[in-house]
Design a protein around this motif. Sequence first.
Motif, short mmCIF file in Angstrom:
data_model
loop_
_atom_site.label_atom_id
_atom_site.label_comp_id
_atom_site.label_asym_id
_atom_site.label_seq_id
_atom_site.Cartn_x
_atom_site.Cartn_y
_atom_site.Cartn_z
N LEU A 47 66.37 5.15 48.72
CA LEU A 47 66.97 4.81 50.02
C LEU A 47 67.23 6.08 50.83
O LEU A 47 66.96 6.13 52.04
CB LEU A 47 68.25 4.02 49.80
CG LEU A 47 68.95 3.52 51.07
CD1 LEU A 47 68.10 2.45 51.76
CD2 LEU A 47 70.32 2.95 50.76
N GLU A 48 67.73 7.11 50.14
CA GLU A 48 67.99 8.39 50.83
C GLU A 48 66.68 8.97 51.37
O GLU A 48 66.63 9.50 52.48
CB GLU A 48 68.63 9.38 49.85
CG GLU A 48 70.07 9.06 49.50
CD GLU A 48 70.57 9.84 48.29
OE1 GLU A 48 71.74 9.67 47.94
OE2 GLU A 48 69.77 10.60 47.69
N MET A 49 65.63 8.86 50.57
CA MET A 49 64.32 9.38 50.99
C MET A 49 63.80 8.61 52.20
O MET A 49 63.21 9.18 53.12
CB MET A 49 63.32 9.29 49.83
CG MET A 49 63.60 10.31 48.75
SD MET A 49 62.54 10.08 47.33
CE MET A 49 62.82 11.63 46.48
N LEU A 50 64.03 7.29 52.18
CA LEU A 50 63.61 6.45 53.31
C LEU A 50 64.36 6.85 54.57
O LEU A 50 63.76 6.99 55.65
CB LEU A 50 63.88 4.98 52.97
CG LEU A 50 63.55 3.98 54.07
CD1 LEU A 50 62.05 3.74 54.13
CD2 LEU A 50 64.27 2.67 53.87
N ILE A 51 65.67 7.10 54.43
CA ILE A 51 66.47 7.48 55.60
C ILE A 51 66.04 8.86 56.12
O ILE A 51 65.91 9.09 57.32
CB ILE A 51 67.98 7.44 55.27
CG1 ILE A 51 68.39 5.97 55.04
CG2 ILE A 51 68.82 8.03 56.39
CD1 ILE A 51 69.78 5.78 54.46
N GLY A 52 65.78 9.78 55.19
CA GLY A 52 65.29 11.12 55.56
C GLY A 52 63.98 11.01 56.35
O GLY A 52 63.79 11.66 57.38
N SER A 53 63.10 10.15 55.85
CA SER A 53 61.80 9.97 56.52
C SER A 53 61.96 9.28 57.86
O SER A 53 61.22 9.58 58.81
CB SER A 53 60.87 9.15 55.61
OG SER A 53 60.66 9.84 54.41
N LEU A 54 62.92 8.36 57.93
CA LEU A 54 63.20 7.68 59.21
C LEU A 54 63.65 8.70 60.25
O LEU A 54 63.19 8.69 61.39
CB LEU A 54 64.28 6.61 58.99
CG LEU A 54 64.87 5.98 60.26
CD1 LEU A 54 63.89 5.00 60.87
CD2 LEU A 54 66.16 5.25 59.95
N LEU A 55 64.53 9.62 59.81
CA LEU A 55 65.02 10.65 60.73
C LEU A 55 63.88 11.55 61.18
O LEU A 55 63.74 11.87 62.37
CB LEU A 55 66.12 11.50 60.04
CG LEU A 55 67.45 10.79 59.80
CD1 LEU A 55 68.39 11.68 58.99
CD2 LEU A 55 68.10 10.41 61.12
N PHE A 56 63.03 11.95 60.23
CA PHE A 56 61.92 12.85 60.57
C PHE A 56 60.93 12.16 61.51
O PHE A 56 60.50 12.74 62.51
CB PHE A 56 61.22 13.33 59.29
CG PHE A 56 60.15 14.34 59.57
CD1 PHE A 56 60.38 15.45 60.38
CD2 PHE A 56 58.87 14.21 59.01
CE1 PHE A 56 59.38 16.40 60.63
CE2 PHE A 56 57.88 15.14 59.26
CZ PHE A 56 58.14 16.24 60.07
N ALA A 57 60.58 10.92 61.18
CA ALA A 57 59.61 10.18 62.01
C ALA A 57 60.18 9.92 63.40
O ALA A 57 59.46 9.98 64.40
CB ALA A 57 59.22 8.87 61.33
N SER A 58 61.50 9.66 63.49
CA SER A 58 62.12 9.44 64.80
C SER A 58 62.10 10.72 65.62
O SER A 58 61.77 10.70 66.82
CB SER A 58 63.58 8.98 64.64
OG SER A 58 63.62 7.83 63.87
N ALA A 59 62.44 11.84 64.96
CA ALA A 59 62.42 13.13 65.66
C ALA A 59 60.99 13.45 66.12
O ALA A 59 60.79 13.99 67.21
CB ALA A 59 62.93 14.22 64.73
N GLU A 60 60.04 13.08 65.30
CA GLU A 60 58.62 13.32 65.62
C GLU A 60 58.21 12.59 66.91
O GLU A 60 57.57 13.16 67.78
CB GLU A 60 57.80 12.81 64.44
CG GLU A 60 56.36 13.20 64.45
CD GLU A 60 55.70 12.64 63.20
OE1 GLU A 60 55.64 13.38 62.22
OE2 GLU A 60 55.28 11.48 63.21
#
Lengths: 145, 148
Positions: A47-60
Amino acid sequence: MNGFLRWYRWGLGMKYHMGIYTVGLIFCKGVVNALMGEYEVDSLTMLEMLIGSLLFASAETALFPGGLDQPQPRGRTALWAALGNLLYVGGALALGWFRGIPLWGGLVLILILEAGLFAMWFGINVAMQADTADLNRRLRDYQQE
Amino acid sequence: MKITVDQTGGEEVEVILRCREVDEEVLRLLALLRSGLQRLCVWDERRQTVLLNPAEVVWCETVEDHTFVYTDQALYQTGLSLGELESRWGDLGFFRAGKSAVVNLHQIRSLKSCGGRIEAALPTGERLMVSRHYAPLLRQRLGQEGSV
């Protein structure tokens, strides 16, 4: 309604990259765990990895509103790479995603992250743009035939 | 192939093809001439019939069994299917870009590689996505080596 549709379209583009990053991270975690004799991955970590990726993809999507396959200014590309490092290396250190891994293992993971970011940059900015240029040259030739 | 334009001042344009035999090249020329002369019968929103020069067509799409024809100025409807449009004016550059779209290659402003797909920028301001299935065919049509 327009606002919702815009948000929905943004979500469609963003979640695709978020999915790729999450799968990559969980795959690395799975391999590391297997090498350390543990054959499961914690749901909370995933779940933490998913949230990290969500943040990165959003910033992208905020950094590259026209899409990653548009010509990108170097500054934004550098910021994108820095953000990737900050979120993933920072997340791994802060949340202990790869706890117990030796220093050399951590360095290998960082190397994999850098290689992944470089491969993505290369694929989009070099290979796709070269293909686009070739397609347009051939289109002009076809139209002038 | 030798091309001669003879201005005689006559009223009607006459095309005479002189050849040793009717080979593929001659047949292709004939098809091109015929398709270029054929007009596309369309109607506008007031149901007024218009005979459109196929070269003016930017792209066509089907929506719920209706075929819409877009030029850079207007939108029409036609009774022909996308398959018929493609087979009649394929030699003029009509290309199937997806299950529900045909695009005139001569009207495309630019192309963009998007991995397996290709995005076409049209003079109408629209961006048409050539699907993964049809993108290799487009590459082949444009002469890109090793496509399909």
